[in-house]
Design a protein around this motif. Structure first.
Motif, PDB file in Angstrom:
ATOM      1  N   THR A 266       0.832  -1.214   0.000  1.00 28.84           N
ATOM      2  CA  THR A 266       0.000   0.000   0.000  1.00 28.84           C
ATOM      3  C   THR A 266       0.870   1.270   0.000  1.00 28.84           C
ATOM      4  OG1 THR A 266      -0.098  -0.272   2.387  1.00 28.84           O
ATOM      5  CG2 THR A 266      -2.036  -0.977   1.146  1.00 28.84           C
ATOM      6  N   LEU A 267       2.162   1.136   0.269  1.00 35.14           N
ATOM      7  CA  LEU A 267       3.054   2.312   0.197  1.00 35.14           C
ATOM      8  C   LEU A 267       3.259   2.775  -1.255  1.00 35.14           C
ATOM      9  CD1 LEU A 267       5.939   1.441   2.730  1.00 35.14           C
ATOM     10  CD2 LEU A 267       4.156   3.178   3.008  1.00 35.14           C
ATOM     11  N   ILE A 268       3.008   1.870  -2.210  1.00 40.43           N
ATOM     12  CA  ILE A 268       3.259   2.204  -3.630  1.00 40.43           C
ATOM     13  C   ILE A 268       2.236   3.227  -4.115  1.00 40.43           C
ATOM     14  CG2 ILE A 268       3.237   1.278  -5.990  1.00 40.43           C
ATOM     15  CD1 ILE A 268       4.168  -1.426  -4.759  1.00 40.43           C
ATOM     16  N   LYS A 269       2.761   4.285  -4.790  1.00 40.27           N
ATOM     17  CA  LYS A 269       1.877   5.316  -5.368  1.00 40.27           C
ATOM     18  C   LYS A 269       2.259   5.496  -6.827  1.00 40.27           C
ATOM     19  CE  LYS A 269      -0.221   9.198  -3.099  1.00 40.27           C
ATOM     20  NZ  LYS A 269      -0.960   8.628  -1.994  1.00 40.27           N
ATOM     21  N   TYR A 270       1.343   5.174  -7.719  1.00 43.02           N
ATOM     22  CA  TYR A 270       1.618   5.426  -9.140  1.00 43.02           C
ATOM     23  C   TYR A 270       1.513   6.931  -9.382  1.00 43.02           C
ATOM     24  CZ  TYR A 270       1.497   0.455 -10.104  1.00 43.02           C
ATOM     25  OH  TYR A 270       1.789  -0.879 -10.126  1.00 43.02           O
ATOM     26  N   VAL A 271       2.527   7.511 -10.025  1.00 44.65           N
ATOM     27  CA  VAL A 271       2.544   8.964 -10.223  1.00 44.65           C
ATOM     28  C   VAL A 271       2.795   9.273 -11.701  1.00 44.65           C
ATOM     29  CG1 VAL A 271       3.368   9.415  -7.870  1.00 44.65           C
ATOM     30  CG2 VAL A 271       5.030   9.139  -9.722  1.00 44.65           C
ATOM     31  N   THR A 272       2.670  10.545 -12.045  1.00 44.96           N
ATOM     32  CA  THR A 272       2.904  11.020 -13.409  1.00 44.96           C
ATOM     33  C   THR A 272       4.214  10.470 -13.949  1.00 44.96           C
ATOM     34  OG1 THR A 272       1.965  13.062 -12.588  1.00 44.96           O
ATOM     35  CG2 THR A 272       2.919  13.146 -14.810  1.00 44.96           C
ATOM     36  N   ASP A 273       4.221  10.090 -15.214  1.00 48.30           N
ATOM     37  CA  ASP A 273       5.424   9.494 -15.781  1.00 48.30           C
ATOM     38  C   ASP A 273       6.531  10.536 -15.977  1.00 48.30           C
ATOM     39  OD1 ASP A 273       6.952   7.446 -16.704  1.00 48.30           O
ATOM     40  OD2 ASP A 273       5.738   7.001 -18.465  1.00 48.30           O
ATOM     41  N   ARG A 274       7.774  10.047 -15.987  1.00 45.22           N
ATOM     42  CA  ARG A 274       8.928  10.890 -16.332  1.00 45.22           C
ATOM     43  C   ARG A 274       8.804  11.274 -17.815  1.00 45.22           C
ATOM     44  NH1 ARG A 274      14.596   7.885 -15.588  1.00 45.22           N
ATOM     45  NH2 ARG A 274      14.558   8.766 -13.504  1.00 45.22           N
ATOM     46  N   PRO A 275       8.977  12.558 -18.174  1.00 45.89           N
ATOM     47  CA  PRO A 275       8.926  12.922 -19.596  1.00 45.89           C
ATOM     48  C   PRO A 275      10.027  12.184 -20.378  1.00 45.89           C
ATOM     49  CG  PRO A 275       8.987  14.896 -18.191  1.00 45.89           C
ATOM     50  CD  PRO A 275       9.233  13.715 -17.298  1.00 45.89           C
ATOM     51  N   GLY A 276       9.665  11.629 -21.521  1.00 46.24           N
ATOM     52  CA  GLY A 276      10.647  10.933 -22.363  1.00 46.24           C
ATOM     53  C   GLY A 276      11.177   9.653 -21.744  1.00 46.24           C
ATOM     54  N   HIS A 277      10.438   9.076 -20.825  1.00 48.59           N
ATOM     55  CA  HIS A 277      10.887   7.911 -20.042  1.00 48.59           C
ATOM     56  C   HIS A 277      11.246   6.713 -20.942  1.00 48.59           C
ATOM     57  CE1 HIS A 277       9.850   5.421 -16.159  1.00 48.59           C
ATOM     58  NE2 HIS A 277      11.105   5.268 -16.559  1.00 48.59           N
ATOM     59  N   ASP A 278      12.506   6.297 -20.919  1.00 49.33           N
ATOM     60  CA  ASP A 278      12.922   5.137 -21.707  1.00 49.33           C
ATOM     61  C   ASP A 278      12.198   3.886 -21.210  1.00 49.33           C
ATOM     62  OD1 ASP A 278      14.678   6.525 -23.340  1.00 49.33           O
ATOM     63  OD2 ASP A 278      16.402   6.200 -22.011  1.00 49.33           O
ATOM     64  N   ARG A 279      11.672   3.091 -22.148  1.00 48.56           N
ATOM     65  CA  ARG A 279      10.852   1.944 -21.757  1.00 48.56           C
ATOM     66  C   ARG A 279      11.702   0.782 -21.231  1.00 48.56           C
ATOM     67  NH1 ARG A 279       5.914   1.496 -19.745  1.00 48.56           N
ATOM     68  NH2 ARG A 279       4.892  -0.433 -20.313  1.00 48.56           N
ATOM     69  N   ARG A 280      12.717   0.428 -21.984  1.00 48.04           N
ATOM     70  CA  ARG A 280      13.468  -0.768 -21.550  1.00 48.04           C
ATOM     71  C   ARG A 280      14.947  -0.624 -21.883  1.00 48.04           C
ATOM     72  NH1 ARG A 280      14.227  -5.565 -24.823  1.00 48.04           N
ATOM     73  NH2 ARG A 280      15.299  -7.130 -23.553  1.00 48.04           N
ATOM     74  N   TYR A 281      15.791  -1.013 -20.918  1.00 43.15           N
ATOM     75  CA  TYR A 281      17.231  -1.154 -21.156  1.00 43.15           C
ATOM     76  C   TYR A 281      17.584  -2.628 -20.959  1.00 43.15           C
ATOM     77  CZ  TYR A 281      17.462   3.870 -19.847  1.00 43.15           C
ATOM     78  OH  TYR A 281      17.273   5.227 -19.746  1.00 43.15           O
ATOM     79  N   ALA A 282      18.441  -3.157 -21.826  1.00 40.98           N
ATOM     80  CA  ALA A 282      18.931  -4.530 -21.643  1.00 40.98           C
ATOM     81  C   ALA A 282      20.273  -4.645 -22.364  1.00 40.98           C
ATOM     82  CB  ALA A 282      17.935  -5.531 -22.208  1.00 40.98           C
ATOM     83  N   ILE A 283      21.265  -5.069 -21.612  1.00 41.42           N
ATOM     84  CA  ILE A 283      22.647  -5.071 -22.108  1.00 41.42           C
ATOM     85  C   ILE A 283      23.035  -6.439 -22.659  1.00 41.42           C
ATOM     86  CG2 ILE A 283      24.988  -5.252 -21.163  1.00 41.42           C
ATOM     87  CD1 ILE A 283      24.605  -2.446 -21.466  1.00 41.42           C
ATOM     88  N   ASP A 284      23.632  -6.450 -23.846  1.00 43.50           N
ATOM     89  CA  ASP A 284      24.324  -7.639 -24.343  1.00 43.50           C
ATOM     90  C   ASP A 284      25.791  -7.463 -23.933  1.00 43.50           C
ATOM     91  OD1 ASP A 284      25.907  -9.374 -25.822  1.00 43.50           O
ATOM     92  OD2 ASP A 284      24.638  -9.270 -27.611  1.00 43.50           O
ATOM     93  N   ALA A 285      26.228  -8.283 -22.982  1.00 43.34           N
ATOM     94  CA  ALA A 285      27.594  -8.125 -22.445  1.00 43.34           C
ATOM     95  C   ALA A 285      28.523  -9.208 -22.995  1.00 43.34           C
ATOM     96  CB  ALA A 285      27.562  -8.164 -20.928  1.00 43.34           C
ATOM     97  N   SER A 286      28.197  -9.749 -24.177  1.00 42.43           N
ATOM     98  CA  SER A 286      29.018 -10.874 -24.672  1.00 42.43           C
ATOM     99  C   SER A 286      30.429 -10.435 -25.073  1.00 42.43           C
ATOM    100  CB  SER A 286      28.321 -11.604 -25.817  1.00 42.43           C
ATOM    101  OG  SER A 286      27.933 -10.703 -26.799  1.00 42.43           O
ATOM    102  N   LYS A 287      30.596  -9.170 -25.467  1.00 41.64           N
ATOM    103  CA  LYS A 287      31.941  -8.739 -25.893  1.00 41.64           C
ATOM    104  C   LYS A 287      32.924  -8.767 -24.715  1.00 41.64           C
ATOM    105  CE  LYS A 287      34.404  -4.839 -27.953  1.00 41.64           C
ATOM    106  NZ  LYS A 287      34.267  -3.562 -28.674  1.00 41.64           N
ATOM    107  N   ILE A 288      32.556  -8.158 -23.600  1.00 42.13           N
ATOM    108  CA  ILE A 288      33.474  -8.118 -22.449  1.00 42.13           C
ATOM    109  C   ILE A 288      33.660  -9.530 -21.869  1.00 42.13           C
ATOM    110  CG2 ILE A 288      31.706  -7.500 -20.708  1.00 42.13           C
ATOM    111  CD1 ILE A 288      33.839  -5.693 -19.410  1.00 42.13           C
ATOM    112  N   ARG A 289      32.630 -10.364 -21.999  1.00 40.78           N
ATOM    113  CA  ARG A 289      32.744 -11.744 -21.498  1.00 40.78           C
ATOM    114  C   ARG A 289      33.704 -12.545 -22.381  1.00 40.78           C
ATOM    115  NH1 ARG A 289      27.562 -13.012 -21.515  1.00 40.78           N
ATOM    116  NH2 ARG A 289      27.596 -14.017 -23.542  1.00 40.78           N
ATOM    117  N   GLU A 290      33.468 -12.489 -23.690  1.00 33.55           N
ATOM    118  CA  GLU A 290      34.250 -13.345 -24.603  1.00 33.55           C
ATOM    119  C   GLU A 290      35.660 -12.814 -24.842  1.00 33.55           C
ATOM    120  OE1 GLU A 290      31.600 -13.774 -27.945  1.00 33.55           O
ATOM    121  OE2 GLU A 290      30.131 -14.787 -26.642  1.00 33.55           O
ATOM    122  N   GLU A 291      35.817 -11.487 -24.921  1.00 32.98           N
ATOM    123  CA  GLU A 291      37.150 -10.945 -25.240  1.00 32.98           C
ATOM    124  C   GLU A 291      38.001 -10.718 -23.996  1.00 32.98           C
ATOM    125  OE1 GLU A 291      36.911  -7.613 -27.930  1.00 32.98           O
ATOM    126  OE2 GLU A 291      35.593  -8.711 -29.294  1.00 32.98           O
TER     127      GLU A 291
END
Ligand code: NAD
Ligand code: TDX
Length: 342
Positions: A266-291
Motif C-alpha cells: 500500500t506504500l506504492i503510489k503510481y505517479v505522473t510518468d517521467r517525460p521521455g521515459h525510456d521503456r526498456r534497457y537490456a545489455i548484451d555483455a558478450s563482448k566483455i565476457r568473450e574478449e
C-alpha cells in the motif's frame, strides 16, 4: 609508485571503485578529484582516508585551471572518469549543468590527459546513450547512439568526443557502458535507495507511469570489477558494455524490496510518468565476457538483500542526506511534478 586519477570518486560508483582498488592494489596511488557536489560525499570513503596510497583533492572538471593544476601536481598513468551529473530527473530540470560537467568537463580531462601523455583514459559511460528498447532485443556496442534525456545526450556527446580523440590523435581511450547499478552509498534520489529509505520511513513510494519500464541491474562491485578488467586487458579505442543480465520491471523490483523489508504494498503510489521515459534497457555483455573474460560475481537476490541491510544499518548516512537542503528542494519539485502533493 604509479598513479591513477579517479574523478568523481566521492560519489556512489567512484567510491566503491576506489575502495575495491585500494584494497586490491596497495602499490598503486589513487588521486580522487571530486567537486563534492550534492552527490559527492567524503563519508563514502572514511575507511580509506588514512591509507598511504590514497589522496583526495577537491576540484571541478569544468574548471580548466583546476584540471591543469592536478595534472601538473601528479604524473598520471591512468585516468578513470566517473565525475558526472548522474540523475535523469535532474537533467530534465536543469540540462545546462549536465552539458557543462558531462561534456565540457570531459573535454577538459581529455585535453590535459593528451598533453600529459596518459597511457589509458577510461570513460565510465552508460547504456542510456543507446536510447530505449522495445519488448525484445539487447544493446550491443554497435547499437545506434540515440539518447532520449538531457543526461543521456550529455554522456553520448562525451563518448563522441572520445571517439574523435582516438581517431584523430590516436589518444588511448576506452569507453565502458554499464547498465543500472545498485549497492551501498547510492544517493537516495535513485530508484533502489529511494524505495528502501522511503519504505524504512513508511513514506509513499512513487512509481512512474505504469511501472512496467524495464531496467537491467548490476551490483556496483561487479561494475568495479568490469572496469578493472577493462583497465587490465581492454583494447584501446574500443567500447565495452558491462551488464549482469538481470532485467526487471520497476514495479516487480519495488515489490521485491518491500517484501525483503516486510513492508506493505500500500506504500506504492503510481505517479505522473517521467517525460521521455525510456521503456526498456537490456545489455548484451558478450563482448566483455568473450574478449576479456568478465563474469559478474554477485547474484541479484543476495546482493539486493545485502544492499537493503546496508541501508538499514547505515541510517545516519542517508538520514543526513535526506534532511539536507538539496533533498528538501528536490523533494518539493518532485511532489509537485509527480502529483504527490498532499
Ligand atoms: P553520483 O552522482 O553518485 O556521483 C558523481 C560524483 O561526481 C560525485 O561525487 C560528484 O561530486 C562528482 N562530480 C559531479 N560533477 C563534478 C564536476 N564537475 N567535477 C568533479 N566532480 C564532479 O554518480 P554515480 O551513480 O556514482 O555515477 C558515476 C558515473 O557512472 C557517472 O559518470 C555515470 O554517468 C556513470 N553510470 C552510472 C550508472 C548508475 O546506475 N548509477 C550506470 C552507468 C553509468
Ligand atoms: O522515484 C522513482 N520512481 C520511478 O518509478 C525514481 C527515482 C525512478 N523511477 C523509475 C525510472 C526508471 O525507469 O525507476 C527506473 C530507474 O530510475 P533511476 O534510478 O532514476 O535510474 P535511470 O533513470 O534508469 O538511470 C540510471 O541508470 C543509468 C542512473 O541514474 C544513470 O546515472 C545511469 O547512467
Amino acid at each position: 609508485m604509479e598513479t591513477m586519477l579517479v574523478t568523481g570518486g566521492a560519489g556512489f560508483i567512484g567510491s566503491n571503485f576506489i575502495r575495491y582498488m585500494l584494497n586490491k592494489y596497495p602499490d598503486i596511488k589513487i588521486v580522487n578529484f571530486d567537486a563534492l557536489t550534492y552527490a559527492g560525499n567524503l563519508e563514502n570513503l572514511t575507511d580509506c582516508e588514512n591509507k598511504p596510497n590514497y589522496i583526495f583533492v577537491k576540484g571541478n572538471i569544468t574548471n580548466k585551471e583546476e584540471v591543469d593544476y592536478i595534472f601538473s601536481k601528479y604524473k598520471f598513468k591512468w585516468v578513470i572518469n566517473f565525475a558526472a551529473e548522474s540523475h535523469v530527473d535532474k537533467s530534465i530540470l536543469n540540462p545546462m549543468a549536465f552539458a557543462e560537467t558531462n561534456f565540457i568537463g570531459v573535454c577538459n580531462l581529455l585535453d590535459s590527459s593528451r598533453k600529459n601523455d596518459v597511457s589509458l583514459f577510461i570513460q565510465v559511460s552508460t547504456d542510456e546513450v543507446y536510447g530505449s528498447l522495445g519488448d525484445s532485443g539487447y544493446f550491443t556496442e554497435n547499437s545506434p547512439i540515440k539518447p532520449n534525456s538531457p543526461y543521456a545526450a550529455s554522456k553520448a556527446a562525451a563518448d563522441l568526443m572520445i571517439r574523435a580523440y582516438f581517431k584523430t590523435y590516436g589518444f588511448p581511450a576506452i569507453i565502458t557502458r554499464c547498465c543500472n547499478n545498485y549497492g551501498p552509498y547510492q544517493f537516495p534520489e535513485k530508484l533502489i535507495p529511494l524505495v528502501i529509505t522511503n519504505a524504512l520511513e513508511d513514506k509513499p513510494i512513487p512509481v512512474y507511469g505504469d511501472g512496467k519500464n524495464v531496467r537491467d541491474w548490476i551490483y556496483v562491485i561487479d561494475h568495479a570489477r568490469g572496469i578493472e578488467i577493462v583497465w587490465q586487458k581492454g583494447k584501446i579505442g574500443e567500447v565495452y558494455n558491462i551488464g549482469a543480465s538481470q532485467e526487471l520491471t520497476n514495479i516487480d523490483l519495488v515489490k521485491k524490496i518491500l517484501n525483503i523489508l516486510g513492508k506493505p504494498e500500500t506504500l506504492i503510489k503510481y505517479v505522473t510518468d517521467r517525460p521521455g521515459h525510456d521503456r526498456r534497457y537490456a545489455i548484451d555483455a558478450s563482448k566483455i565476457r568473450e574478449e576479456l573474460g568478465f563474469y559478474p560475481a554477485f547474484s541479484f537476490d543476495q546482493a539486493l538483500k545485502e544492499t537493503v541491510n546496508w541501508y538499514k544499518d547505515n541510517r545516519r548516512w542517508w538520514e543526513r542526506i535526506k534532511s539536507g537542503a538539496y533533498t528538501t528542494y528536490y523533494e518539493e519539485w518532485y511532489k509537485r511534478q509527480l502529483g504527490l502533493k498532499e
